[in-house]
Design a protein around this motif. Structure first.
Motif, PDB file in Angstrom:
ATOM      1  N   THR A 185      46.571  30.792  34.048  1.00  0.00           N
ATOM      2  CA  THR A 185      46.601  29.589  35.355  1.00  0.00           C
ATOM      3  C   THR A 185      47.662  28.897  35.810  1.00  0.00           C
ATOM      4  O   THR A 185      48.011  28.051  35.823  1.00  0.00           O
ATOM      5  N   LEU A 186      48.344  28.266  33.785  1.00  0.00           N
ATOM      6  CA  LEU A 186      49.269  27.428  33.341  1.00  0.00           C
ATOM      7  C   LEU A 186      50.448  27.508  34.174  1.00  0.00           C
ATOM      8  O   LEU A 186      51.468  27.089  35.182  1.00  0.00           O
ATOM      9  N   ASP A 222      42.220  30.004  39.194  1.00  0.00           N
ATOM     10  CA  ASP A 222      41.852  29.835  40.972  1.00  0.00           C
ATOM     11  C   ASP A 222      42.532  30.685  41.729  1.00  0.00           C
ATOM     12  O   ASP A 222      42.321  30.846  42.784  1.00  0.00           O
ATOM     13  N   SER A 223      42.119  32.508  40.958  1.00  0.00           N
ATOM     14  CA  SER A 223      41.774  33.121  41.432  1.00  0.00           C
ATOM     15  C   SER A 223      40.730  33.588  41.817  1.00  0.00           C
ATOM     16  O   SER A 223      39.335  33.815  41.112  1.00  0.00           O
ATOM     17  N   PRO A 224      39.947  34.143  43.141  1.00  0.00           N
ATOM     18  CA  PRO A 224      38.548  34.568  43.634  1.00  0.00           C
ATOM     19  C   PRO A 224      38.346  35.866  43.022  1.00  0.00           C
ATOM     20  O   PRO A 224      37.262  35.855  42.395  1.00  0.00           O
ATOM     21  N   GLN A 225      39.174  36.241  42.078  1.00  0.00           N
ATOM     22  CA  GLN A 225      38.840  37.874  41.268  1.00  0.00           C
ATOM     23  C   GLN A 225      38.624  37.249  39.812  1.00  0.00           C
ATOM     24  O   GLN A 225      38.713  38.383  39.175  1.00  0.00           O
ATOM     25  N   TYR A 226      38.796  36.130  39.779  1.00  0.00           N
ATOM     26  CA  TYR A 226      39.576  35.615  38.330  1.00  0.00           C
ATOM     27  C   TYR A 226      38.523  36.726  37.135  1.00  0.00           C
ATOM     28  O   TYR A 226      37.089  36.766  37.518  1.00  0.00           O
ATOM     29  N   LEU A 227      38.026  37.522  36.256  1.00  0.00           N
ATOM     30  CA  LEU A 227      37.695  38.294  35.340  1.00  0.00           C
ATOM     31  C   LEU A 227      37.747  37.660  33.626  1.00  0.00           C
ATOM     32  O   LEU A 227      37.267  37.881  32.690  1.00  0.00           O
TER      33      LEU A 227
END
Ligand SMILES: C[S@@+](CC[C@H](N)C(=O)[O-])C[C@H]1O[C@@H](n2cnc3c(N)ncnc32)[C@H](O)[C@@H]1O
Length: 331
Positions: free
Chosen positions: A34-35, A90-95
Motif C-alpha cells: 500500500t505504501l 486500497d484494491s477491492p481484491q485485497y487479500l
C-alpha cells in the motif's frame, strides 16, 4: 498406489519455504504494498516512511523483488501488478486479511509436534480472541469466499426458494451472492454476536440490508430460530468433532420446512482420508486450533446427513480451489 520420490533439493525447498512465507507476511504487516502504491520508491524513501532501518529495508525490498512481488529499476522499487491488485489495501481484491490470518497461525504450526504428541490444540480459537485477530479471521474468510462465491452460487439451484439460512455465515459473503443471484430470495446470517458488526457492514456495502438479516446465536448451545427452505453450511463443520457436527445438522434439519434443501460446503477428503493434500493439511490446522475439529470425507458428511433423516443426498458437480466440495440433501 502413486508414489512420488522426493529429491533432497525438494525436501530442503519445503523445509525452508517458510522463509518466503514470513517475508510475505512481513510485507503485509508493514503494509509495504500500500505504501508503494503506484509510485516508484527508493529504499531510503520506504525506510523513511516506515521509520525503519535503511539497510534492513533494502535487503527486504530486494527479497520481495526476488519473490516477484516488486520490480526494481535503477534503485527504485514498484509493485508488480499482482502485488498492486492483491496486496495493496486500497484494491477491492485485497487479500491481506487472509494473509494476516495465516500469520496468526504460524506460532501454532511451529508446535505441531506437541499437538500430535498430546492430541490437544495448542492455540485458542483465533476467531474468538482479540479484535485484530477476529477482524483478520472474519475478513480473511471474506477474502477467500469473495473469490469463490460468485461461481459457487451458479452451481446451486435455489430457484423458487424464499428464505436461506447461512449458518456460521461470518460476514455474509455467501448470503450476499445467493441473494444477488436469486432475486426472490431473502437470507438470514446466523453467527456469534461478535460477528454482527462485520456482517452488517458487509451486507450494507452490497445494498442488501432489506433482504439479509443477522441472527446472533451459538449453534452448539442454542436451537436455530426461524423457518427456512434452504440452509447453507460453509466451512463450519470442520471446526467441530463428529458428535457436534451431527448436532448442528440435526438443528439445521429442524429449522428447515419439509422439502427444504441442506447444503454443506467443506474441504473434502477422499474416503480413505489420505488426500487431497490441502484438506489433509487443513485437518492438522484444526488439530492445532480446536478440541476436536477436522476435515471430513464426502462419505462421512453423507452418513451424517442420512442419520439426520436427510434424503436425496448427492454431491454437486463443483470442485473449488483447495478441493472444496458441496454435498446437498432434502429434508
Ligand atoms: C470458517 S468461518 C466460515 C464463514 C463462512 N461460512 C464462509 O464459508 O466463508 C466459520 C464461521 O462460523 C462461526 N462460528 C463458529 N462457531 C460458532 C458457533 N458455535 N455458533 C455460531 N457461529 C459460529 C464463526 O464466527 C465464523 O464466522
Amino acid at each position: 498406489m502413486n508414489v512420488q520420490e522426493w529429491t533432497p533439493g525438494q525436501i530442503l525447498d519445503i523445509s525452508s519455504s517458510y522463509w518466503q512465507t514470513c517475508t510475505l507476511h512481513a510485507g503485509v504487516k508493514l503494509d509495504i504494498f500500500t505504501l508503494i502504491g503506484d509510485a516508484e520508491l527508493s529504499s531510503a524513501d520506504v525506510a523513511q516512511k516506515l521509520n525503519a532501518d535503511e539497510r534492513a529495508v533494502g535487503m527486504f525490498l530486494n527479497a520481495l523483488t526476488a519473490m516477484k512481488l516488486l520490480l526494481k529499476r535503477d534503485n527504485t522499487y514498484a509493485n508488480t501488478s499482482t502485488a498492486r491488485t492483491f496486496l495493496a489495501k486500497d484494491s477491492p481484491q485485497y487479500l491481506g486479511h487472509i494473509v494476516l490470518h495465516h500469520y496468526h497461525l504460524v506460532d501454532s504450526w511451529t508446535q505441531l509436534d506437541r499437538a500430535v504428541s498430546t492430541g490437544r490444540a495448542v492455540r485458542g480459537q483465533v476467531s474468538h480472541s482479540d479484535e485484530e485477530r477476529r477482524e483478520s479471521f472474519l475478513m480473511g474468510m471474506f477474502n477467500l469466499a469473495m473469490n469463490l462465491a460468485p461461481e459457487v452460487v451458479t452451481k446451486v439451484d435455489l430457484s423458487g426458494r424464499w428464505h436461506l439460512l447461512d449458518l456460521g455465515g461470518g460476514p455474509g459473503t455467501y448470503a450476499i451472492q445467493f441473494c444477488l443471484n436469486n432475486p426472490q430470495l431473502k437470507a438470514t446470517v446466523y453467527d456469534l454476536a461478535t460477528t454482527r458488526p462485520f456482517a452488517e457492514k458487509t451486507i450494507a456495502r452490497f445494498g442488501l440490508t432489506n433482504r439479509i438479516d443477522f441472527l446472533d446465536g451459538d449453534y452448539l448451545e442454542e436451537e436455530i430460530k426461524g423457518s427456512y427452505d434452504a440452509a447453507w453450511l460453509s466451512h463450519i463443520l470442520h471446526g467441530e468433532g463428529p458428535d457436534d457436527c451431527r448436532k448442528i445438522i440435526r438443528k439445521t434439519v429442524a429449522a428447515l420446512e419439509p422439502g427444504g434443501i441442506i447444503l454443506v460446503h467443506e474441504f473434502l477428503l477422499n474416503n480413505t482420508m489420505d488426500g487431497p493434500l490441502f484438506p489433509a493439511l487443513f485437518s492438522l490446522n484444526m488439530l492445532l486450533g480446536t478440541p476436536s475439529g477436522q476435515s471430513y470425507s464426502e462419505q462421512q458428511i453423507m452418513d451424517m446427513f442420512a442419520e439426520a433423516g436427510v434424503k436425496e443426498i448427492r454431491r454437486i458437480a463443483f470442485r473449488g480451489p483447495n478441493d472444496s466440495g458441496i454435498i446437498a440433501g432434502v429434508v
